[in-house]
Motif scaffolding. Structure first.
Motif, PDB file in Angstrom:
ATOM      1  N   HIS A  71     -61.878  78.478  82.515  1.00 11.19           N
ATOM      2  CA  HIS A  71     -61.259  79.544  81.557  1.00 11.19           C
ATOM      3  C   HIS A  71     -59.857  79.103  81.859  1.00 11.19           C
ATOM      4  O   HIS A  71     -59.100  79.495  81.134  1.00 11.19           O
TER       5      HIS A  71
ATOM      6  N   THR B 267     -71.838  77.411  71.202  1.00 10.93           N
ATOM      7  CA  THR B 267     -70.770  76.622  71.371  1.00 10.93           C
ATOM      8  C   THR B 267     -71.143  75.444  71.961  1.00 10.93           C
ATOM      9  O   THR B 267     -70.960  74.281  71.314  1.00 10.93           O
TER      10      THR B 267
ATOM     11  N   PRO C  63     -60.375  74.995  73.761  1.00 14.44           N
ATOM     12  CA  PRO C  63     -61.670  75.591  73.504  1.00 14.44           C
ATOM     13  C   PRO C  63     -62.974  75.067  74.393  1.00 14.44           C
ATOM     14  O   PRO C  63     -62.932  73.895  74.636  1.00 14.44           O
ATOM     15  N   MET C  64     -63.874  76.002  74.623  1.00 20.70           N
ATOM     16  CA  MET C  64     -64.828  75.611  75.390  1.00 20.70           C
ATOM     17  C   MET C  64     -65.838  74.324  74.582  1.00 20.70           C
ATOM     18  O   MET C  64     -66.120  73.233  75.521  1.00 20.70           O
ATOM     19  N   TYR C  65     -65.895  74.449  73.495  1.00 21.16           N
ATOM     20  CA  TYR C  65     -66.797  73.304  72.827  1.00 21.16           C
ATOM     21  C   TYR C  65     -66.097  71.790  73.057  1.00 21.16           C
ATOM     22  O   TYR C  65     -66.661  70.775  73.242  1.00 21.16           O
TER      23      TYR C  65
ATOM     24  N   THR D 145     -74.492  76.084  81.772  1.00 20.39           N
ATOM     25  CA  THR D 145     -72.654  76.299  81.882  1.00 20.39           C
ATOM     26  C   THR D 145     -72.402  77.710  81.741  1.00 20.39           C
ATOM     27  O   THR D 145     -71.292  78.134  81.732  1.00 20.39           O
ATOM     28  N   ARG D 146     -73.351  78.696  81.318  1.00 17.19           N
ATOM     29  CA  ARG D 146     -73.105  79.847  80.844  1.00 17.19           C
ATOM     30  C   ARG D 146     -72.286  79.899  79.711  1.00 17.19           C
ATOM     31  O   ARG D 146     -71.273  80.919  79.893  1.00 17.19           O
ATOM     32  N   VAL D 147     -72.375  79.206  79.018  1.00 23.75           N
ATOM     33  CA  VAL D 147     -71.844  79.197  77.683  1.00 23.75           C
ATOM     34  C   VAL D 147     -72.653  79.341  76.422  1.00 23.75           C
ATOM     35  O   VAL D 147     -73.660  78.944  76.392  1.00 23.75           O
ATOM     36  N   SER D 148     -72.104  80.188  75.332  1.00 19.53           N
ATOM     37  CA  SER D 148     -73.018  80.424  74.339  1.00 19.53           C
ATOM     38  C   SER D 148     -73.632  79.225  73.717  1.00 19.53           C
ATOM     39  O   SER D 148     -73.247  78.168  73.479  1.00 19.53           O
TER      40      SER D 148
END
Lengths: 298, 141
Positions: free
Chosen positions: B9, B54, B14-16, B48-51
């Protein structure tokens, strides 16, 4: 199977000082929906409507295929609910509550409950009134998660949790949607959590849905554009501009409809684009609410 | 299957994009060879605890770039395309050359002087590999 887990159509609910107006919403299986909005936006009211705790004045509420509030008993068989409003018995222990829920819910998973006890750092012998605020939140989440319901409705689940507990909760929530038949709706002021795990973001302000769309396109369209203005040049009117701040010859435009065309427009106006930055959900949240309030004051 | 991907973070990207870059890096170094099966979208999201949306976006863009292929109902795999790792290596080369060019500019080297140095280094490598062959006609600066 293809029916959405949550479906709201034209839902209204009026109170003396607040009303939820014309809410349309869908939550599909396999999705995580984050509900954001300032205090008093109607997030809790919406979750209470879904649970059949209050009845809508108008419109249709369907949860897991059941009409609400009429079919709430059937719907609740497969809902995990956690909220500040939920009361646990202060005299009883967490273990007592776990047995109570286990007896009511055939789907209760004893092994998973033990796993959650360990990861949330809770003990079944603790009396509820001896729990700290954060521990009570974790206890409620454990009771909501352990029956492995198809739908989780969580009102502010991360509020009051320490960073480790919040991390553990996010791990558990993302584990839930390994199963694409399950779904989660949660409200939160912790915008980083919402941005991280939500597939859909629903933005509520003063009883209305401002936006409800997939997270990637929601966040992607916002940009902060830093401009250098030649002497005597005004800031060009850019599409979707929410705020414009000018200091001397420097200007910052926040837009909700960014596209490469924005830079072309600036070039045509002979304005130099010095930098283009993305916004976090938190910044989008503040920009949206602030601009709407300013608009109202005009 | 543990991918070892990590989303930060503190990273402004961006996460993607972070997911895309880490997967490309895995492939470029050969940890994930052609035909290697990637974690399912939901498994990687959970890990990864990412939606999910994403991770899905990252996979779609990798697919569009020809880096991975998705077979309906079977999963996603590192593309078999022979040119793939070549292309990734070319990208890596461009990155490193850009950094070298930047350093050269700061040292006040002209583009020609920079090119001459590079040619000299390349020639030295050639000579090492084939010591019996006569040196090239290029002059060193």
């Amino acid at each position: 199977m293809n029916e959405p887990l949550i479906q709201l159509a034209g839902v209204c609910k009026a109170y003396r000082f607040f009303s939820l107006t014309d809410v349309h919403l869908r939550l599909e299986a396999g999705q995580v929906m984050g509900l954001v909005g300032p205090n008093g936006a109607g997030k809790t009211t919406m979750i209470r409507l879904l649970m059949g705790m209050v009845r809508q004045d108008r419109g249709e509420v369907r949860v897991l295929g059941h009409p609400i509030p009429e079919g709430q008993a059937l719907a609740k068989q497969d809902i995990g609910f956690a909220s500040e409003e939920m009361r646990l018995y202060g005299q009883a222990t967490l273990g007592w509550h776990m047995r109570l829920v286990r007896d009511m819910r055939a789907s209760w998973d004893e092994g998973y409950a033990a796993h959650l006890l360990c990861h949330f750092n809770l003990h079944p012998d603790q009396r509820v009134r001896e729990l700290s605020h954060g521990e009570r939140v974790k206890a409620m989440l454990l009771l909501a998660l352990a029956p492995r319901p198809r739908l989780l409705l969580l009102d502010e689940p991360t509020t009051g949790l320490d960073p480790v507990a919040r991390h553990e909760l996010l791990v558990e929530l993302m584990d839930v949607v390994r199963d694409d038949r399950r779904a989660i709706l949660f409200s939160s002021h912790h915008t980083q959590d919402v941005e991280q795990i939500s597939d859909v973001i629903t933005f509520l302000d003063r009883g209305r849905i401002v936006e409800s769309r997939d997270k990637e396109s929601f966040v992607d369209r916002w940009r902060r554009v830093f401009l250098d203005l030649p002497a005597g040049t005004a800031v060009p009117a850019l599409p979707g501009a929410v705020s414009v701040t000018t200091t001397g010859r420097a200007a910052v435009v926040t837009t909700r409809e960014y596209s490469p065309a924005v830079e072309e427009m600036c070039a045509r106006a002979r304005v130099t684009v010095r930098d283009v930055q993305r916004l976090t959900l938190e910044e989008i949240f503040v920009a949206t609410v602030t601009s709407q309030r300013e608009e109202q004051q005009r | 299957m543990h991918s070892g991907l990590l989303i930060s973070h503190a990273d402004a990207r961006p996460m993607y994009l972070q997911i895309i870059e880490q997967i490309q890096q895995r492939i470029a170094v050969g940890d994930w060879p052609p035909g290697h099966e990637l974690p399912s979208i939901r498994a990687l999201a959970a890990e990864t605890r990412v939606s999910v949306i994403t991770v899905k976006r990252a996979y779609l863009e990798l697919e569009r770039a020809g880096v991975i292929v998705t077979r309906q109902g079977r999963g996603s795999f590192v593309a078999e395309r022979a040119g793939l790792s070549l292309e990734l290596h070319r990208q890596e080369l461009d990155t490193q050359l850009a950094a070298a060019a930047d350093l050269g500019r700061r040292l006040g080297l002209s583009a020609d002087a920079l090119a001459d140095r590079l040619r000299g280094l390349a020639q030295a490598l050639e000579d090492q590999a084939h010591p019996h062959e006569p040196a090239g006609s290029e002059e060193e600066s």
